[in-house]
Design a protein around this motif. Structure first.
Motif, PDB file in Angstrom:
ATOM      1  N   ALA A  87       0.828  -1.215   0.000  1.00 20.61           N
ATOM      2  CA  ALA A  87       0.000   0.000   0.000  1.00 20.61           C
ATOM      3  C   ALA A  87       0.857   1.258   0.000  1.00 20.61           C
ATOM      4  CB  ALA A  87      -0.930  -0.002   1.214  1.00 20.61           C
ATOM      5  N   ARG A 129      -2.657  -0.667  -5.387  1.00 21.61           N
ATOM      6  CA  ARG A 129      -2.207  -0.085  -4.113  1.00 21.61           C
ATOM      7  C   ARG A 129      -3.375   0.057  -3.151  1.00 21.61           C
ATOM      8  NH1 ARG A 129       2.559   4.325  -4.825  1.00 21.61           N
ATOM      9  NH2 ARG A 129       2.692   4.061  -2.593  1.00 21.61           N
ATOM     10  N   LEU A 153      -4.042  -1.669   0.489  1.00 19.28           N
ATOM     11  CA  LEU A 153      -4.488  -0.939   1.674  1.00 19.28           C
ATOM     12  C   LEU A 153      -5.698  -1.629   2.294  1.00 19.28           C
ATOM     13  CD1 LEU A 153      -4.466   1.491   3.607  1.00 19.28           C
ATOM     14  CD2 LEU A 153      -5.859   2.712   1.909  1.00 19.28           C
TER      15      LEU A 153
END
Length: 139
Positions: A41, A75, A79
């Motif tokens: 992330a 990404r 997360l």
């Protein structure tokens, strides 16, 4: 830009890790996987441990990808995985194993969808939220 084959490889490894975590109930393996999600992330999937393995050991044997993808959705998916990992860790360490197992199971389903069907649930959520933000900015 990222190689979609690397994303699928990472999803396959993640699926295996999360399956082992579900079977073993290991909070320490979940901690390790959550760190992997966090690195993905923050630094991007290319720099996450599974991305490094793909780039250094697998991609040279495959050659260049036919196409690359935007790095932002993966990404965001990392997360989301990190958030589920943290929730799972809270559950396991706070004596609420059901919460831990549910969080890990949800992350497992998302990883399996990506690995088996090349359907990135976190990426789709990113695109949905991004479209809402763009529409909101125009009004």
């Amino acid at each position: 830009m990222v190689d979609p084959r690397g994303m699928r490889f990472a999803a396959a490894v993640t699926t295996i890790m999360l399956a082992v975590i579900l079977l073993a109930g290991s909070r320490w393996l979940l901690l390790a996987q959550t760190v992997v999600f966090g690195v993905g992330a923050v630094a991007g999937a290319r720099h996450a441990p599974y991305g490094l393995v793909f780039r250094s050991l697998i991609r040279p044997r495959l050659g260049p990808p036919a196409a690359t993808e935007d790095a932002a959705p993966p990404r965001f998916a990392q997360l989301a995985g990190a958030i589920f990992g943290v929730v799972g860790l809270v559950g396991f360490f706070a004596g609420m194993p059901a919460l831990g197992y549910v969080a890990v199971a949800l992350a497992f389903v998302a990883a399996l969808l990506n690995a088996a069907f090349e359907f990135c649930l976190g990426c789709q959520l990113y695109l949905f939220l991004h479209s809402i933000a763009v529409k909101g900015a125009r009004t």
